[in-house]
Structures are given as structure tokens and as C-alpha cells.
Design a protein around this motif. Structure first.
Motif, PDB file in Angstrom:
ATOM      1  N   PHE A 298     -36.118   7.222 -20.811  1.00 51.45           N
ATOM      2  CA  PHE A 298     -36.541   7.529 -19.428  1.00 51.45           C
ATOM      3  C   PHE A 298     -37.318   8.895 -19.127  1.00 51.45           C
ATOM      4  O   PHE A 298     -37.249   9.965 -19.802  1.00 51.45           O
ATOM      5  N   ARG A 299     -38.396   8.811 -18.461  1.00 45.54           N
ATOM      6  CA  ARG A 299     -39.535  10.167 -18.322  1.00 45.54           C
ATOM      7  C   ARG A 299     -38.511  11.095 -17.538  1.00 45.54           C
ATOM      8  O   ARG A 299     -37.912  10.985 -16.307  1.00 45.54           O
ATOM      9  N   GLU A 300     -38.706  12.272 -18.194  1.00 42.82           N
ATOM     10  CA  GLU A 300     -37.966  13.450 -17.659  1.00 42.82           C
ATOM     11  C   GLU A 300     -38.757  13.780 -16.065  1.00 42.82           C
ATOM     12  O   GLU A 300     -37.964  14.335 -15.211  1.00 42.82           O
ATOM     13  N   ASP A 301     -39.927  13.513 -16.199  1.00 45.09           N
ATOM     14  CA  ASP A 301     -40.515  14.128 -14.795  1.00 45.09           C
ATOM     15  C   ASP A 301     -40.253  13.094 -13.650  1.00 45.09           C
ATOM     16  O   ASP A 301     -40.094  13.482 -12.657  1.00 45.09           O
ATOM     17  N   LEU A 302     -40.033  11.782 -14.071  1.00 50.59           N
ATOM     18  CA  LEU A 302     -39.557  10.994 -13.004  1.00 50.59           C
ATOM     19  C   LEU A 302     -38.172  11.354 -12.485  1.00 50.59           C
ATOM     20  O   LEU A 302     -37.684  11.222 -11.398  1.00 50.59           O
ATOM     21  N   PHE A 303     -37.330  11.602 -13.601  1.00 45.39           N
ATOM     22  CA  PHE A 303     -35.968  12.024 -13.126  1.00 45.39           C
ATOM     23  C   PHE A 303     -36.001  13.247 -12.330  1.00 45.39           C
ATOM     24  O   PHE A 303     -35.324  13.105 -11.238  1.00 45.39           O
ATOM     25  N   TYR A 304     -36.729  14.345 -12.598  1.00 47.57           N
ATOM     26  CA  TYR A 304     -36.768  15.427 -11.746  1.00 47.57           C
ATOM     27  C   TYR A 304     -37.209  15.080 -10.175  1.00 47.57           C
ATOM     28  O   TYR A 304     -36.970  15.690  -9.340  1.00 47.57           O
TER      29      TYR A 304
END
Ligand SMILES: Nc1ncnc2c1ncn2[C@@H]1O[C@H](COP(=O)(O)OP(=O)(O)OP(=O)(O)O)[C@@H](O)[C@H]1O
Ligand SMILES: [Mg+2]
Length: 458
Positions: A298-304
Motif C-alpha cells: 500500500f502506498r505510504e503517500d496515499l495512506f497519509y
């Protein structure tokens, strides 16, 4: 329905008299006032539904009366009466909140028409308001059961989050804990509550169709794109887009979603025009996103980007106080749906509900009750109506409240422990202790001797 009451405010006796006669004949209740002051007093004391208000009054003029009347009672419908068709006057009156105006001299048909229109408009407005409230009742807090402190906290946060207008919300929790229900409540309780709430089940859309689904397409964008199609982002404009199961989405799709929710600007497939939308993004997942990030899935930038406000709904087994209130809620619901009259449940059923771990959470509980109520007759839920596969393997533990330790236990030790426990619970009363264990007083005595338990102290 109660009679509609109309207040006539005019300083001319003849006008008051004519209007009164005609209105009464048409079936309305009539109140009269000669001056602005008198009109306001009547509005305060008698709350008429509608006011026919002359603009040219001695003392306080019609505009002032209009303004004050609406301050006293927002729901009153003002219709102005003007001496002649004076455009400025009319514009001003409408700006001040008048519903309509009638110029003198008037015939009564015109008055009647205006009144009908006003009442009908207000009836519709009231109806819309009622339906909206009903909708909120259905999907807002009314139907969410939250008796446990954990759930009460979630509901409190839901309400706060709803008020932070467009902030992105991430709802996490095991399957069946009520994520979608909370997502809907976040929306319904927000200022956008009357705008659309659109759900996209992320794993349900093949990646190559995602852009089409979210952004729509122009006519002729593909060979089979016969007409223009609006995407979900456009449909949700002003409202919310709920991205469900966001943890189950491929990498390519994650990149696209990130770009879309960051910019909130897009083009329809085959289009050249940028379209900007105002959409609140709400997401949910039953996956542990941090774990998925660590595993590179899972993309970290999307998570944030989506984790601005996070709500974590605990599993049902972590908030057992909710179980019985939920049971009652679903029993009531299915009584109504299936025309049943189940009012009680057997002790075994209650024990089972409380002791079972509910891996499928509220959804599983709901399904179990639905099934039991279809099968059940009479007024009591019985164990035999619950699915054998879940009752069977848990029955012993549930019925006794005991769990055999992995290393085993001697029956003698267990028996001794039970006898001591029963005596302790009954303060040494042997008759009561024997009853608790389902044995005679003599057998209890026999066992007490066998285990060397004193008769006085337990
Ligand atoms: N606190 C609650 N009060 C009343 N009904 C509830 C509650 N929690 C869940 N439900 C009901 O349980 C069912 C499952 O809830 P929902 O679909 O919101 O869960 P979910 O977390 O999205 O599940 P999944 O992960 O399987 O999609 C729904 O029918 C919902 O109405
Ligand atoms: Mg769901």
C-alpha cells in the motif's frame, strides 16, 4: 388537519371586512389587525399560518412589520398588499422575505390563488424537511446501537468528524463491525448530509475501468461510448465519495486515486475540459494499512492522504456490552419484517450470545438472529434455532463458562473447585450450593467429606 389561520393586517375597514368575509367563506380561520403593533401581538399570541400584510400602515410600516413578524415566527407566510403596483416596493418586500404580493384593487380570486400557492409551497417544504429528517433518522444515529463506552466514543467522534466539513476520514475495523454504517453517518450528520453519498467498492472495479467509473467519459471516447457519462466524482459533487475496502486495491489504482483525491480536478475520458468537484472522501478498510505499507502493498503517500482523521471500530468481542442491545435491536427489526412476536430468549441463547466470539462481528450477529427468527415459532428464541456449526463447537464452554486448559485437568480437582465455588457463592449455605450444582444436599455433603471441606467454612 387543523384549520389554516390567516391574519389580515390593513388599516382600511372595508378591506379587512371584505377579506374576512371571503376568507371565512373559503374555509379559513381569520384574525384581524389594524396596525403593525397589533399584528405583531397577534402573531406572538396566536401564531397564524399566513399573514396578508398591507405595506402602507400608519405608524410602523409594512416592511418593518414583515421583518419583525419573521423574527417572531419564521414559519409564518407573509403576502404583501400594495396600494399600487410599485416595483421598488415589491422588490423590497420580496427581499425582506415576503412570499408574494397583491396589488390593490384586487379581486378575491387573485388572493385565493396566491394563498393556495403559498400553502402548497410550504407544505412541500415541510414534507421535504420531514423526509430529510426521516432519512437522517434511518441512517444517522437513530439506528446505530452503541451501549459500550468504546462505541459511545466512536459515535461522539463520528459527530465531531461530521462537522469538520470536508476532511478526509479513514474508518478501520474488522469485517462486519459497522464501517459502512459509520461512513454514512459521518456524511448524514454533516452539512453535506442532503447531498449525494456515493459508494465505490474498490476491489469490485477492474483497474482499467476505474478511470471511466470515477471520471466518466465524453460521447465517442470509445467505440461503444455512445453518450456522455458522468463519473462518480461528478455525481458526488457537493457530497461524499465513499471508497470502501481501499486496502484491497492494486498499485496502479492507488496511484490514480491519490492523484484524483489530491487534485479533485479531472477530465472525463476523451474530454479536454478540466472539471473541479467539491467532494468529501471517506474511506474504509478491514486491513491493517501500516502492515500493508511495510509489505510494500500500500502506498505510504496515499495512506497519509486518507488518514487525516481515523476512526477505528473495535471488534464486537472487545465490546460485549453492545451484544444484548444489538440483539434487542435486531429482534425488534425482524419482528416487524417477518410479522413475528418474539419477545424473549432462553437463558442458553443469552449465554451463547454473550460468550461467543463473533468473528463476523455485528453482521454475523444480525444474520444469526435473522435465521433464528425465521425458524423460530412462539415468543422465545431458543438454542435450537441457532446455527449448529457455531453453537456446536462452543456449546460446552458456553454452557459452563469453563474452558479446558490445554494441559488438561483432573475431574476430581474440577469437582472440588466447583463445590468450593458454590459454597463460597452461597456463603456456606449447603441447600443453596447443592441447588446451584444440580445435586442433592446429601451428595453435596458426601463430596465435602471426600474433599475434606469443613461444613462451616467454605
Ligand atoms: N452499532 C450498530 N448498530 C446497528 N447495526 C449495526 C451496528 N454495527 C453494524 N450494524 C449492522 O451490521 C451490518 C454490517 O455493518 P456494515 O456493513 O456497516 O459493516 P462493515 O464494517 O462495512 O462490514 P464489511 O467489512 O463486511 O463490509 C449492517 O447491516 C449494519 O446495519
Ligand atoms: Mg463494508
Amino acid at each position: 388537519m387543523s384549520e389554516t389561520r390567516i391574519l389580515v393586517v390593513d388599516d382600511e375597514h372595508l378591506i379587512r371586512w371584505t377579506l374576512q368575509k371571503n376568507l371565512e367563506k373559503a374555509g379559513y380561520g381569520v384574525l384581524l389587525a389594524e396596525t403593525g403593533e397589533e399584528a405583531l401581538q397577534k402573531i406572538r399570541e396566536e401564531a397564524p399560518d399566513l399573514a396578508l400584510l398591507d405595506i402602507n400602515l400608519p405608524g410602523m410600516d409594512g416592511f418593518e412589520v414583515l421583518e419583525k413578524a419573521l423574527q417572531i415566527d419564521q414559519s409564518i407566510i407573509p403576502i404583501m398588499i400594495t396600494a399600487f403596483e410599485d416595483v421598488d416596493c415589491v422588490v423590497k418586500a420580496m427581499k425582506f422575505g415576503a412570499f408574494d404580493y397583491i396589488a390593490k384593487p384586487f379581486d378575491f380570486n387573485k388572493v385565493q390563488l396566491s394563498i393556495n400557492k403559498a400553502l402548497e409551497t410550504h407544505r412541500l417544504k415541510r414534507e421535504v424537511r420531514r423526509l430529510r429528517q426521516e432519512r437522517k433518522g434511518r441512517s444517522g444515529f437513530h439506528n446505530i446501537i452503541g451501549a459500550s463506552p468504546e462505541m459511545r466514543k466512536i459515535l461522539e467522534m463520528t459527530e465531531k468528524v461530521a462537522n469538520t466539513d470536508a476532511a478526509t476520514v479513514l474508518i478501520q475495523g474488522e469485517s462486519g463491525t459497522g464501517k459502512e454504517m459509520i461512513a454514512q453517518a459521518v456524511h448524514d450528520l454533516s452539512k453535506r448530509g442532503n447531498m449525494p453519498f456515493i459508494t465505490l467498492n474498490c476491489p469490485g472495479v477492474p483497474e482499467h475501468l476505474l478511470e471511466n467509473e470515477l471520471c466518466g467519459h465524453e460521447k465517442g471516447a470509445y467505440t461503444d461510448a455512445y453518450g456522455l457519462k458522468k463519473g462518480l466524482l461528478e455525481v458526488a459533487d457537493g457530497g461524499a465519495l465513499f471508497l470502501d475496502e481501499i486496502g484491497d486495491m492494486g498499485q496502479g489504482m492507488q496511484a490514480k486515486i491519490l492523484r484524483l483525491i489530491e487534485q479533485k480536478t479531472f477530465r472525463r475520458v476523451g474530454g479536454v475540459k478540466d472539471i473541479h468537484v467539491d467532494v468529501r472522501i471517506i474511506t474504509a478498510t478491514n486491513k491493517d494499512l501500516r502492515k500493508l505499507i511495510a509489505e510494500g502493498r500500500f502506498r505510504e503517500d496515499l495512506f497519509y492522504r486518507i488518514n487525516i482523521i481515523a476512526l477505528r471500530i473495535p471488534a464486537l468481542r472487545e465490546r460485549r456490552e453492545d451484544i444484548l442491545p444489538l440483539v434487542k435491536h435486531f429482534v425488534d427489526k425482524y419482528n416487524e419484517d417477518f410479522h413475528k412476536t418474539i419477545r424473549k430468549m432462553s437463558k442458553e441463547v443469552e449465554h451463547f450470545f454473550m460468550a461467543y466470539d463473533w468473528p463476523g462481528n455485528v453482521r454475523e450477529l444480525k444474520n444469526v438472529i435473522e435465521r433464528a427468527m425465521i425458524l423460530g415459532e412462539g415468543d422465545t428464541l431458543l438454542l435450537e434455532h441457532l446455527p449448529m456449526e457455531i453453537v456446536g463447537e462452543n456449546q460446552e464452554r458456553i454452557m459452563t463458562g469453563l474452558r479446558l486448559p490445554p494441559e488438561g485437568i483432573s475431574m476430581d480437582k474440577l469437582e472440588e473447585a466447583l463445590v468450593r465455588e458454590a459454597l463460597k457463592m452461597t456463603g456456606g449455605n449447603q441447600t443453596k450450593a447443592a441447588r446451584l450444582l444440580g445435586i442433592s444436599r446429601d451428595s453435596l455433603r458426601y463430596r465435602m467429606q471426600k474433599f475434606g471441606i469443613e461444613t462451616t467454612a467454605a
